[in-house]
Design a protein around this motif. Structure first.
Motif, PDB file in Angstrom:
ATOM      1  N   ILE A  99       0.832  -1.206   0.000  1.00  0.00           N
ATOM      2  CA  ILE A  99       0.000   0.000   0.000  1.00  0.00           C
ATOM      3  C   ILE A  99       0.866   1.254   0.000  1.00  0.00           C
ATOM      4  CG2 ILE A  99      -1.676   1.314   1.356  1.00  0.00           C
ATOM      5  CD1 ILE A  99      -2.780  -1.398   2.337  1.00  0.00           C
ATOM      6  N   ALA A 100       1.915   1.252   0.828  1.00  0.00           N
ATOM      7  CA  ALA A 100       2.792   2.424   0.911  1.00  0.00           C
ATOM      8  C   ALA A 100       3.499   2.685  -0.416  1.00  0.00           C
ATOM      9  CB  ALA A 100       3.820   2.220   2.023  1.00  0.00           C
ATOM     10  N   GLU A 101       3.889   1.625  -1.107  1.00  0.00           N
ATOM     11  CA  GLU A 101       4.574   1.799  -2.389  1.00  0.00           C
ATOM     12  C   GLU A 101       3.624   2.361  -3.446  1.00  0.00           C
ATOM     13  OE1 GLU A 101       8.453   1.337  -4.163  1.00  0.00           O
ATOM     14  OE2 GLU A 101       7.665   1.226  -2.129  1.00  0.00           O
ATOM     15  N   ILE A 102       2.383   1.897  -3.435  1.00  0.00           N
ATOM     16  CA  ILE A 102       1.389   2.422  -4.380  1.00  0.00           C
ATOM     17  C   ILE A 102       1.119   3.893  -4.102  1.00  0.00           C
ATOM     18  CG2 ILE A 102      -1.034   2.273  -5.086  1.00  0.00           C
ATOM     19  CD1 ILE A 102      -0.837  -0.762  -4.563  1.00  0.00           C
ATOM     20  N   GLN A 103       0.990   4.253  -2.825  1.00  0.00           N
ATOM     21  CA  GLN A 103       0.751   5.648  -2.472  1.00  0.00           C
ATOM     22  C   GLN A 103       1.932   6.533  -2.840  1.00  0.00           C
ATOM     23  OE1 GLN A 103      -0.137   5.050   1.701  1.00  0.00           O
ATOM     24  NE2 GLN A 103      -2.349   5.136   1.357  1.00  0.00           N
ATOM     25  N   ALA A 104       3.131   5.973  -2.778  1.00  0.00           N
ATOM     26  CA  ALA A 104       4.324   6.759  -3.081  1.00  0.00           C
ATOM     27  C   ALA A 104       4.523   6.959  -4.579  1.00  0.00           C
ATOM     28  CB  ALA A 104       5.558   6.085  -2.478  1.00  0.00           C
ATOM     29  N   LEU A 105       4.182   5.953  -5.385  1.00  0.00           N
ATOM     30  CA  LEU A 105       4.500   5.995  -6.814  1.00  0.00           C
ATOM     31  C   LEU A 105       3.278   6.075  -7.718  1.00  0.00           C
ATOM     32  CD1 LEU A 105       7.245   3.190  -6.888  1.00  0.00           C
ATOM     33  CD2 LEU A 105       7.591   5.656  -6.664  1.00  0.00           C
ATOM     34  N   GLY A 106       2.085   5.869  -7.171  1.00  0.00           N
ATOM     35  CA  GLY A 106       0.900   5.713  -8.011  1.00  0.00           C
ATOM     36  C   GLY A 106       0.496   6.935  -8.804  1.00  0.00           C
ATOM     37  N   CYS A 107       0.863   8.130  -8.359  1.00  0.00           N
ATOM     38  CA  CYS A 107       0.507   9.349  -9.093  1.00  0.00           C
ATOM     39  C   CYS A 107       1.645   9.840  -9.979  1.00  0.00           C
ATOM     40  CB  CYS A 107       0.099  10.452  -8.117  1.00  0.00           C
ATOM     41  SG  CYS A 107      -1.429  10.110  -7.221  1.00  0.00           S
ATOM     42  N   SER A 108       2.699   9.058 -10.062  1.00  0.00           N
ATOM     43  CA  SER A 108       3.836   9.438 -10.896  1.00  0.00           C
ATOM     44  C   SER A 108       3.451   9.406 -12.373  1.00  0.00           C
ATOM     45  CB  SER A 108       5.006   8.481 -10.641  1.00  0.00           C
ATOM     46  OG  SER A 108       6.051   8.711 -11.558  1.00  0.00           O
ATOM     47  N   LYS A 109       4.090  10.255 -13.151  1.00  0.00           N
ATOM     48  CA  LYS A 109       3.884  10.251 -14.596  1.00  0.00           C
ATOM     49  C   LYS A 109       5.033   9.551 -15.313  1.00  0.00           C
ATOM     50  CE  LYS A 109       0.891  14.292 -14.546  1.00  0.00           C
ATOM     51  NZ  LYS A 109       0.512  15.571 -15.179  1.00  0.00           N
ATOM     52  N   SER A 110       5.818   8.821 -14.545  1.00  0.00           N
ATOM     53  CA  SER A 110       6.918   8.037 -15.106  1.00  0.00           C
ATOM     54  C   SER A 110       6.475   6.591 -15.278  1.00  0.00           C
ATOM     55  CB  SER A 110       8.136   8.102 -14.182  1.00  0.00           C
ATOM     56  OG  SER A 110       9.082   7.105 -14.516  1.00  0.00           O
ATOM     57  N   MET A 111       6.583   6.068 -16.494  1.00  0.00           N
ATOM     58  CA  MET A 111       6.224   4.677 -16.733  1.00  0.00           C
ATOM     59  C   MET A 111       7.112   3.726 -15.938  1.00  0.00           C
ATOM     60  SD  MET A 111       5.259   4.268 -20.747  1.00  0.00           S
ATOM     61  CE  MET A 111       3.919   5.177 -21.507  1.00  0.00           C
ATOM     62  N   LEU A 112       8.367   4.090 -15.755  1.00  0.00           N
ATOM     63  CA  LEU A 112       9.280   3.222 -15.013  1.00  0.00           C
ATOM     64  C   LEU A 112       8.840   3.094 -13.556  1.00  0.00           C
ATOM     65  CD1 LEU A 112      12.762   4.313 -16.442  1.00  0.00           C
ATOM     66  CD2 LEU A 112      11.406   2.292 -17.017  1.00  0.00           C
ATOM     67  N   GLU A 113       8.399   4.192 -12.957  1.00  0.00           N
ATOM     68  CA  GLU A 113       7.955   4.127 -11.565  1.00  0.00           C
ATOM     69  C   GLU A 113       6.639   3.368 -11.445  1.00  0.00           C
ATOM     70  OE1 GLU A 113       7.962   8.036  -9.845  1.00  0.00           O
ATOM     71  OE2 GLU A 113      10.105   7.879  -9.369  1.00  0.00           O
ATOM     72  N   LEU A 114       5.731   3.568 -12.390  1.00  0.00           N
ATOM     73  CA  LEU A 114       4.493   2.787 -12.378  1.00  0.00           C
ATOM     74  C   LEU A 114       4.793   1.309 -12.612  1.00  0.00           C
ATOM     75  CD1 LEU A 114       2.074   5.116 -14.406  1.00  0.00           C
ATOM     76  CD2 LEU A 114       2.229   4.851 -11.928  1.00  0.00           C
ATOM     77  N   GLY A 115       5.829   1.041 -13.394  1.00  0.00           N
ATOM     78  CA  GLY A 115       6.229  -0.343 -13.626  1.00  0.00           C
ATOM     79  C   GLY A 115       6.699  -1.037 -12.357  1.00  0.00           C
ATOM     80  N   LYS A 116       7.260  -0.274 -11.425  1.00  0.00           N
ATOM     81  CA  LYS A 116       7.670  -0.858 -10.141  1.00  0.00           C
ATOM     82  C   LYS A 116       6.461  -1.379  -9.373  1.00  0.00           C
ATOM     83  CE  LYS A 116      11.749   2.132  -9.628  1.00  0.00           C
ATOM     84  NZ  LYS A 116      12.391   3.208  -8.811  1.00  0.00           N
ATOM     85  N   ILE A 117       5.331  -0.687  -9.504  1.00  0.00           N
ATOM     86  CA  ILE A 117       4.106  -1.157  -8.851  1.00  0.00           C
ATOM     87  C   ILE A 117       3.651  -2.469  -9.481  1.00  0.00           C
ATOM     88  CG2 ILE A 117       1.672  -0.635  -8.439  1.00  0.00           C
ATOM     89  CD1 ILE A 117       2.386   2.294  -8.275  1.00  0.00           C
ATOM     90  N   VAL A 118       3.737  -2.556 -10.810  1.00  0.00           N
ATOM     91  CA  VAL A 118       3.345  -3.789 -11.497  1.00  0.00           C
ATOM     92  C   VAL A 118       4.210  -4.957 -11.027  1.00  0.00           C
ATOM     93  CG1 VAL A 118       3.152  -4.921 -13.736  1.00  0.00           C
ATOM     94  CG2 VAL A 118       2.494  -2.528 -13.502  1.00  0.00           C
ATOM     95  N   ASP A 119       5.513  -4.731 -10.925  1.00  0.00           N
ATOM     96  CA  ASP A 119       6.409  -5.790 -10.444  1.00  0.00           C
ATOM     97  C   ASP A 119       6.051  -6.194  -9.015  1.00  0.00           C
ATOM     98  OD1 ASP A 119       7.801  -5.799 -12.831  1.00  0.00           O
ATOM     99  OD2 ASP A 119       9.322  -4.369 -12.134  1.00  0.00           O
ATOM    100  N   LEU A 120       5.668  -5.219  -8.207  1.00  0.00           N
ATOM    101  CA  LEU A 120       5.308  -5.512  -6.821  1.00  0.00           C
ATOM    102  C   LEU A 120       4.009  -6.312  -6.752  1.00  0.00           C
ATOM    103  CD1 LEU A 120       6.622  -4.865  -4.114  1.00  0.00           C
ATOM    104  CD2 LEU A 120       5.117  -2.888  -3.910  1.00  0.00           C
ATOM    105  N   LEU A 121       3.074  -6.030  -7.658  1.00  0.00           N
ATOM    106  CA  LEU A 121       1.836  -6.807  -7.703  1.00  0.00           C
ATOM    107  C   LEU A 121       2.124  -8.273  -8.006  1.00  0.00           C
ATOM    108  CD1 LEU A 121      -0.459  -4.308  -9.659  1.00  0.00           C
ATOM    109  CD2 LEU A 121      -0.637  -4.911  -7.241  1.00  0.00           C
ATOM    110  N   ASP A 122       3.130  -8.523  -8.846  1.00  0.00           N
ATOM    111  CA  ASP A 122       3.530  -9.907  -9.109  1.00  0.00           C
ATOM    112  C   ASP A 122       4.045 -10.577  -7.840  1.00  0.00           C
ATOM    113  OD1 ASP A 122       2.841  -9.720 -11.766  1.00  0.00           O
ATOM    114  OD2 ASP A 122       4.860  -9.195 -12.440  1.00  0.00           O
ATOM    115  N   GLU A 123       4.792  -9.826  -7.034  1.00  0.00           N
ATOM    116  CA  GLU A 123       5.312 -10.375  -5.782  1.00  0.00           C
ATOM    117  C   GLU A 123       4.192 -10.760  -4.825  1.00  0.00           C
ATOM    118  OE1 GLU A 123       8.265  -8.162  -3.699  1.00  0.00           O
ATOM    119  OE2 GLU A 123       9.197  -7.395  -5.536  1.00  0.00           O
ATOM    120  N   TYR A 124       3.129  -9.971  -4.819  1.00  0.00           N
ATOM    121  CA  TYR A 124       2.040 -10.194  -3.870  1.00  0.00           C
ATOM    122  C   TYR A 124       0.920 -11.045  -4.457  1.00  0.00           C
ATOM    123  CZ  TYR A 124       3.891  -6.994  -0.367  1.00  0.00           C
ATOM    124  OH  TYR A 124       4.670  -6.410   0.608  1.00  0.00           O
TER     125      TYR A 124
END
Length: 647
Positions: free
Chosen positions: A442-467
């Motif tokens: 949740i904290a990672e999504i809140q930190a990066l979710g409003c970013s306009k960088s595809m790379l930072e949004l991609g980190k959330i996608v990778d984290l979803l795979d982990e969970y």
């Protein structure tokens, strides 16, 4: 992917009004002088849905037939090729006779309808047609400073766009003028409000001109705040929908400033509470943010200077928070140097400190601004330690750990007895201390979710795979939901569209694309027609929502209650920074783009589109307005093209 409407559908009242005109008068009336007149019977009369589609998209053909131009399309273009004059209101539809007078029984019926039963512009039009035909009817429509009319128009938002509502207000004003009925400041204020929601500078100018013609009455706080909020919301949405949109025309109407250096005295700022040289009782933060987002120079500096005069070491916390709002807005529009200069001025007023900056909700964006890391330690003074502590706490959440002050050790944030100090976050055999906690996700999504960088949004996608395979408790505030347990099952892009390539279907997994990031765009619609891009939601898929009845003491604790799918997916709102669940009829799989969805009678305490709170804390749950907030709202879902994104 759904066809994107042009920007005119958001701003101009011309097309929605065209639809009203076509329905309210004989075919071929008000035709262009250049039209080729023929036998009216040689053209079949269009249906209401065809007229609305033509008014919004320029063709009577559905999207799948957009390459085909019918004779009806050509005929309608010839008939309605003229532009409405930009400085005049659209002509009045020839509603029925103006001779019928308003009686006492009609008065009660009108008030009853305005208070609740009128829920669409079509119903409102019939109500006005039958009852607003004299001075008494016109005054009745403006009862209590147009309070009941405003409530009716708010209900109409379920079915009609801001532009269509704005056109209706224009027509009402014109009708009252023909009747010789005095028009109140409140009716023009209502027009200004919907002009701000539709972000139409020309409409705002016209209603402002009408307001000023009645006398330079200053707007009260109850009227000013919604205008500022509406403009701020529109600007935030524009930054995602049309990056680089030229706001100079709106700036001229709001502040009187122009790019050529001229200044217009007839502007919205002149009647706002903050234009007074005396201290305004209203919080100034959102207004400063608006001026900054519009890239104002002169008026922003004037309001800022007055704000600084009331700023001191002992000023209330909300005064400093208002000043920080302006700093954040300047950073958003790329003016980091001006933002830094403002922080320097705040620091001087507070004797070398930045009180409360550690608690400012936009602290993350302030710290990320160019050059801020170098100057902040000197400007913040004693507040700097609090800023570091706040940032350290955020970092700990993103690692799944927390600091136990009594024992002076780090522990797992979801399992306090588990001590993580002097332990690796992740061992070779996969053991971890807090690293698998949902708080970290949740904290990672809140930190990066409003970013306009595809790379930072991609980190959330990778984290979803982990969970993947985990479940996260979800809290809902509705009373109906109290009898159920809800959980979010994290998963990357559970919903895909047949007309877009998924990540697995491409040979190049990175760089990311809007489709592989799971970005969605949710747009309201009515009878299959997208109302406008003005109220779109820009979301990122995070998984899906499941439900089961709460365990009671009668139920054997050994029995396992199975989770049931709700048909909702869990998403993150990239514009307003909130978790949103949206009904799409399934938890995973392919979805037909542009398929209309509507849930008129939500069950289990779930609306079709609503905010949710992952975890156990409801305090962070943000209201669904804007831009959705009504049950029964129809909408379509497709891939968000993400014009705001960069690598």
């Amino acid at each position: 992917m759904a066809r994107c409407l042009g920007s005119r559908s958001r701003l101009g009242p011309r097309r929605p009004l065209l639809f009203q005109l076509l329905l309210s008068q004989p075919f071929l009336r008000h035709a262009s002088a250049n039209a080729k007149w023929g036998n009216p019977l040689s053209h079949s009369k269009p249906t209401p849905s065809q007229l609305l589609r033509f008014a919004l998209t320029g063709t009577t053909q559905p999207a799948r037939h957009e390459s085909f131009t019918s004779h009806m399309d050509q005929h309608l273009r010839e008939l309605f090729s003229e532009q409405w004059p930009s400085d005049n209101p659209p002509p009045l539809p020839p509603w029925s006779s103006l001779q019928q007078r308003t009686t006492g029984s009609h008065k009660k019926a009108v008030l009853k309808a305005l208070k609740g039963s009128t829920k669409s512009l079509q119903h409102l039009r019939l109500l006005i047609e039958n009852n607003v035909n004299d001075g008494q009817g016109g005054a009745l429509l403006q009862t209590e400073r147009c309070r009941f009319l405003a409530q009716t128009l708010e209900r109409c938002q379920r079915h009609d766009s801001y532009g269509e509502i704005l056109s209706t207000i224009n027509v009402i004003i014109t009708r009252l003028g023909r009747l010789g009925v005095p028009i109140s400041h409140s009716l023009f204020t209502l027009g200004m409000y919907y002009s701000c929601l539709a972000f139409s500078a020309s409409a705002l100018k016209w209603h402002l001109k009408g307001y000023l013609s009645l006398g330079p009455e200053r707007l009260d706080p109850e009227s000013s705040a919604p205008l500022v909020e509406a403009l701020n919301i529109s600007l935030r949405l524009l930054s995602f929908q049309e990056p680089g949109y030229n706001t100079s025309e709106m700036l001229n109407i709001v502040t009187g400033e122009s790019t050529d250096g001229d200044f217009s005295e007839h502007n919205l700022h002149s009647i706002m509470p903050w234009a007074n040289h005396e201290d305004s009782p209203l919080p100034v933060g959102q207004y400063l943010s608006l001026l900054a987002r519009l890239r104002s120079k002169q008026v922003l500096q004037e309001v800022w200077d007055r704000t600084l005069k009331g700023l001191g070491p002992d000023s209330p916390p909300h005064v400093f928070q208002s000043a920080y709002d302006c700093v954040e807005a300047l950073i958003e529009v790329g003016n980091s140097s001006k933002a830094t200069a403002h922080l320097e001025e705040i620091s001087k007023c507070a004797n070398g400190s930045l009180p409360g900056l550690s608690k400012f909700r936009g602290l993350r964006s302030v710290l990320a601004a160019e050059g801020m890391a170098q100057v902040l330690p000197q400007l913040a003074g004693k507040e700097y330690l609090s800023i570091l502590e706040t940032q350290l706490g955020n970092m700990e959440k993103r690692l799944g750990i927390t600091w136990d002050r009594q024992k002076s050790v780090h522990t797992s944030i979801s399992n306090p007895p588990c001590i993580s100090s002097k332990q690796p976050l992740l061992t070779v055999d996969g053991d971890s201390t807090g690293y698998g906690s949902s708080v970290r996700l949740i904290a990672e999504i809140q930190a990066l979710g409003c970013s306009k960088s595809m790379l930072e949004l991609g980190k959330i996608v990778d984290l979803l795979d982990e969970y993947g395979g985990d479940q996260v408790h979800v809290s809902l505030s509705s009373k109906e939901a109290a009898h159920y347990d809800f959980s979010w099952f994290p998963e990357r892009s559970p919903i895909a569209f047949s007309n877009s390539l998924s990540l697995e279907e491409t040979d190049k997994p990175k760089p990311w694309s809007p489709s592989s990031l799971g970005l969605l765009r949710v747009r309201p619609h009515n009878d299959g027609i997208h109302l406008a891009v003005e109220r779109s939601l820009h979301l990122m898929q995070l998984g899906y929502l499941v439900v089961r009845p709460k365990l009671t003491h009668q139920v054997d604790l050994g029995e396992t209650q199975r989770w049931e799918e709700t048909g909702h997916i869990v998403t993150w709102d990239r514009v307003f920074g909130r978790f949103v669940s949206i009904f799409v009829g399934k938890s995973c799989g392919d979805l037909e783009p542009d398929k209309p969805w509507i849930v008129a009678d939500p069950s289990l305490g779930l609306d079709a589109v609503m905010t949710i709170s992952p975890g156990n804390d409801l305090l962070d749950q943000i209201d669904m307005n804007p831009p959705f907030g009504n049950s029964g709202r129809g909408y379509c879902v497709d891939v968000d093209p993400g014009p705001d994104l960069d690598l």
